[in-house]
Motif scaffolding. Structure first.
Motif, PDB file in Angstrom:
ATOM      1  N   SER A 124       0.826  -1.205   0.000  1.00  0.00           N
ATOM      2  CA  SER A 124       0.000   0.000   0.000  1.00  0.00           C
ATOM      3  C   SER A 124       0.859   1.253   0.000  1.00  0.00           C
ATOM      4  O   SER A 124       0.608   2.203  -0.768  1.00  0.00           O
ATOM      5  N   GLU A 125       1.885   1.279   0.831  1.00  0.00           N
ATOM      6  CA  GLU A 125       2.786   2.436   0.876  1.00  0.00           C
ATOM      7  C   GLU A 125       3.524   2.612  -0.448  1.00  0.00           C
ATOM      8  O   GLU A 125       3.725   3.731  -0.907  1.00  0.00           O
ATOM      9  N   ALA A 126       3.931   1.504  -1.056  1.00  0.00           N
ATOM     10  CA  ALA A 126       4.626   1.586  -2.349  1.00  0.00           C
ATOM     11  C   ALA A 126       3.715   2.165  -3.424  1.00  0.00           C
ATOM     12  O   ALA A 126       4.130   3.013  -4.208  1.00  0.00           O
ATOM     13  N   ARG A 127       2.465   1.706  -3.454  1.00  0.00           N
ATOM     14  CA  ARG A 127       1.505   2.205  -4.448  1.00  0.00           C
ATOM     15  C   ARG A 127       1.201   3.689  -4.225  1.00  0.00           C
ATOM     16  O   ARG A 127       1.111   4.464  -5.176  1.00  0.00           O
ATOM     17  N   ASN A 128       1.012   4.060  -2.972  1.00  0.00           N
ATOM     18  CA  ASN A 128       0.683   5.454  -2.657  1.00  0.00           C
ATOM     19  C   ASN A 128       1.803   6.415  -3.030  1.00  0.00           C
ATOM     20  O   ASN A 128       1.554   7.600  -3.269  1.00  0.00           O
ATOM     21  N   ALA A 129       3.018   5.929  -3.073  1.00  0.00           N
ATOM     22  CA  ALA A 129       4.159   6.787  -3.399  1.00  0.00           C
ATOM     23  C   ALA A 129       4.265   7.065  -4.896  1.00  0.00           C
ATOM     24  O   ALA A 129       4.931   8.018  -5.300  1.00  0.00           O
ATOM     25  N   VAL A 130       3.589   6.265  -5.703  1.00  0.00           N
ATOM     26  CA  VAL A 130       3.656   6.440  -7.156  1.00  0.00           C
ATOM     27  C   VAL A 130       2.524   7.376  -7.576  1.00  0.00           C
ATOM     28  O   VAL A 130       1.352   7.007  -7.540  1.00  0.00           O
ATOM     29  N   GLN A 131       2.890   8.594  -7.904  1.00  0.00           N
ATOM     30  CA  GLN A 131       1.900   9.585  -8.318  1.00  0.00           C
ATOM     31  C   GLN A 131       2.589  10.713  -9.068  1.00  0.00           C
ATOM     32  O   GLN A 131       3.809  10.859  -9.018  1.00  0.00           O
ATOM     33  N   GLU A 132       1.798  11.473  -9.740  1.00  0.00           N
ATOM     34  CA  GLU A 132       2.333  12.618 -10.475  1.00  0.00           C
ATOM     35  C   GLU A 132       2.593  13.767  -9.507  1.00  0.00           C
ATOM     36  O   GLU A 132       1.793  14.037  -8.610  1.00  0.00           O
TER      37      GLU A 132
END
Length: 145
Positions: A124-132
């Motif tokens: 979850s933390e890894a996914r949340n870190a991927v953003q524009e």
């Protein structure tokens, strides 16, 4: 204590370990980085990884968390094969798509959480870190252009 193993193509795992040291240097001795170097083959990686396991005294009593750059990639499958041959694969947590937030959370949380809770939190933390990243422009700045 659990061991965190970073696995990648090239030197990505080594670079990630260097970056982790900036944030959690007190735990960096609990991190191993291995990568399939350019021009090497998986047999070379298997030999190197086996040697490193012996040097670090990794045995069946050591909990393992393996983070890989690509699920199904030859570096990860090679590492898993070596772990299987040594009887170390059972109980290991293996996650793919590693990035710095994933590795940092895994390193910090590895001795606090386990199993599904650990995997869910780290992913979850890894996914949340991927953003524009967007830089906001105020109305005043637009008028100056």
């Amino acid at each position: 204590m659990k061991q965190l193993i970073l696995v990648s193509h090239g030197s990505f795992a080594d670079g990630l370990k260097t970056s982790l040291a900036m944030f959690a240097g007190d735990k960096i001795d609990q991190v191993m980085a291995v990568g399939l170097k350019n021009g090497a083959d998986v047999d070379d990686l298997a030999v190197e990884f086996s040697r490193r396991l012996e040097e670090d005294n990794i045995d069946s009593g050591t909990g393992l968390i393996v983070l890989a750059d690509i699920i199904g990639g030859s570096p990860l499958t090679t590492v898993c094969n070596v772990l299987e041959k040594r009887g170390l694969l059972d109980g290991a947590v293996i996650l793919g798509g590693m990035n710095l937030p994933m590795a940092l959370n895994a390193l910090v949380m590895k001795d606090v959480m386990s199993g599904d809770e650990f995997a869910t939190t780290v992913l979850s933390e890894a996914r949340n870190a991927v953003q524009e990243f967007r830089i906001g422009v105020s109305d005043d700045e637009e008028d100056d252009i």
